[in-house]
Motif scaffolding. Structure first.
Motif, short mmCIF file in Angstrom:
data_model
loop_
_atom_site.label_atom_id
_atom_site.label_comp_id
_atom_site.label_asym_id
_atom_site.label_seq_id
_atom_site.Cartn_x
_atom_site.Cartn_y
_atom_site.Cartn_z
N ILE A 10 -5.17 5.89 -5.90
CA ILE A 10 -6.57 5.85 -6.80
C ILE A 10 -6.54 5.76 -8.16
N ARG A 11 -4.98 5.72 -8.65
CA ARG A 11 -4.78 5.60 -10.08
C ARG A 11 -5.30 4.42 -10.76
N ASP A 12 -5.71 4.27 -11.99
CA ASP A 12 -6.20 3.07 -12.53
C ASP A 12 -4.86 1.82 -12.52
N GLU A 13 -3.67 2.37 -12.95
CA GLU A 13 -2.83 1.45 -12.75
C GLU A 13 -1.87 1.11 -11.74
N SER A 14 -2.48 1.33 -10.87
CA SER A 14 -1.76 1.41 -9.26
C SER A 14 -1.10 0.10 -9.15
N TYR A 15 0.03 0.03 -8.58
CA TYR A 15 0.65 -1.40 -8.26
C TYR A 15 0.19 -1.79 -6.81
N ASN A 16 -0.32 -0.99 -5.92
CA ASN A 16 -0.79 -1.23 -4.64
C ASN A 16 -2.16 -1.78 -5.02
N LEU A 17 -3.11 -1.41 -5.99
CA LEU A 17 -4.46 -1.98 -6.41
C LEU A 17 -4.20 -3.28 -7.03
N ASN A 77 5.94 10.89 -0.55
CA ASN A 77 6.52 12.03 0.05
C ASN A 77 6.92 11.46 1.83
N TRP A 78 7.33 10.22 1.78
CA TRP A 78 7.76 9.40 3.28
C TRP A 78 6.44 9.17 3.92
N SER A 79 5.20 9.37 3.39
CA SER A 79 4.08 9.16 4.20
C SER A 79 3.06 8.27 3.64
N SER A 109 6.20 0.03 -3.60
CA SER A 109 6.67 1.27 -4.28
C SER A 109 7.66 0.88 -5.46
N THR A 110 7.90 1.91 -6.08
CA THR A 110 8.94 1.58 -7.24
C THR A 110 10.40 1.90 -6.72
N GLY A 111 10.56 2.26 -5.66
CA GLY A 111 11.80 2.47 -5.27
C GLY A 111 12.40 1.45 -4.50
C1 FMN Z 1 3.14 12.25 -5.00
C2 FMN Z 1 4.18 11.06 -5.01
C3 FMN Z 1 5.30 11.15 -3.96
C4 FMN Z 1 5.84 9.90 -3.87
N1 FMN Z 1 6.90 9.85 -3.00
C5 FMN Z 1 7.41 8.61 -2.80
C6 FMN Z 1 8.07 8.33 -1.65
O1 FMN Z 1 8.54 9.20 -0.75
N2 FMN Z 1 8.89 7.11 -1.46
C7 FMN Z 1 8.75 6.24 -2.40
O2 FMN Z 1 9.60 5.12 -2.28
N3 FMN Z 1 8.09 6.24 -3.69
C8 FMN Z 1 7.62 7.56 -3.95
N4 FMN Z 1 6.68 7.91 -4.96
C9 FMN Z 1 7.05 6.71 -6.00
C10 FMN Z 1 5.62 5.71 -5.78
O3 FMN Z 1 6.41 4.70 -4.91
C11 FMN Z 1 5.21 5.22 -7.21
O4 FMN Z 1 4.74 6.28 -7.74
C12 FMN Z 1 4.17 3.97 -6.76
O5 FMN Z 1 4.01 3.56 -8.11
C13 FMN Z 1 2.87 4.48 -6.15
O6 FMN Z 1 2.23 3.51 -5.94
P1 FMN Z 1 0.74 3.22 -7.02
O7 FMN Z 1 1.46 2.43 -7.99
O8 FMN Z 1 0.30 2.17 -6.38
O9 FMN Z 1 0.07 4.34 -7.25
C14 FMN Z 1 5.86 8.93 -4.83
C15 FMN Z 1 5.10 9.16 -5.94
C16 FMN Z 1 4.37 10.24 -6.07
C17 FMN Z 1 3.19 10.38 -7.17
#
Ligand code: FMN
Length: 182
Positions: A10-17, A77-79, A109-111
């Motif tokens: 739900i963040r404004d700059e979300s990659y998923n959004l 956190n893996w979920s 994800s960024t990872g």
């Molecule tokens: C609370 C939290 C937990 C995260 N845990 C993981 C994770 O388990 N595995 C992973 O690959 N990235 C993890 N990340 C990094 C996210 O992949 C990254 O922040 C991503 O940009 C989140 O998606 P969004 O851009 O749509 O908000 C975590 C980020 C946050 C804020």
């Protein structure tokens, strides 16, 4: 085809959004994607489930009327994030509007592993009796967008090989939705 999208960040700059907005625009001739407002939903509470507030009622109605759903999940956190689990918990009770509903999963994800662990959890959750969504099978259809920082520009997914892979998944999802209508 009417599709409702659930976005687990739900963040404004979300990659998923940003991914969901990319799908919305890229496939607009094929489907109308409406992004549900899950951040306004109250925490699921069994005491409220038979008489939920207006936000919950509207959300369930939107899902009930959709031909299918697309879920974009980050990995926390893996979920899956709590905000997404909360939305699914609402859908799993009373009228159970997700049962047999065609569903497709994507995630960014960024990872390195592109939400793989979150998506595996999400598939397990969607298979539970109260949800029982008809999820597009994973073989050849896992949209795991990794290294997000290198694949998005100006709030849109721009990585060509990822986009062309998703083109194929969307075609298979459309077939999947239409099979259920027969
Ligand atoms: C609370 C939290 C937990 C995260 N845990 C993981 C994770 O388990 N595995 C992973 O690959 N990235 C993890 N990340 C990094 C996210 O992949 C990254 O922040 C991503 O940009 C989140 O998606 P969004 O851009 O749509 O908000 C975590 C980020 C946050 C804020």
């Amino acid at each position: 085809m009417k599709i409702v999208a659930l976005v687990g960040s739900i963040r404004d700059e979300s990659y998923n959004l940003a991914l969901m907005k990319t799908l919305q625009k890229r496939y607009r001739e094929k489907m109308e994607i409406t992004i549900a407002n899950i951040k306004e939903l109250p925490f699921y509470n069994e005491d409220m489930e038979n008489n939920p507030n207006e936000m919950v009622q509207q959300f369930k109605k939107e899902i009930a009327e959709a031909d299918g759903i697309i879920i974009a999940t980050p990995e926390y956190n893996w979920s899956i994030p709590g905000v997404l689990k909360n939305a699914l918990d609402w859908l799993s009770r009373v009228d159970k509007v997700l049962q047999k509903k065609p569903a497709m999963i994507v995630g960014v994800s960024t990872g390195q592993v592109g939400t793989l662990r979150a998506q595996l959890h999400l598939r397990q959750i969607l298979a539970s009796p109260g949800l029982s969504a008809r999820v597009l099978p994973p073989a050849g259809n896992e949209v795991l967008v990794n290294h997000a920082g290198a694949k998005f520009e100006n709030g849109m997914l721009t990585d060509e090989s990822t986009l062309s892979f998703i083109d194929g998944v969307i075609e298979r999802f459309i077939t999947w939705v239409n099979i259920g209508k027969k």
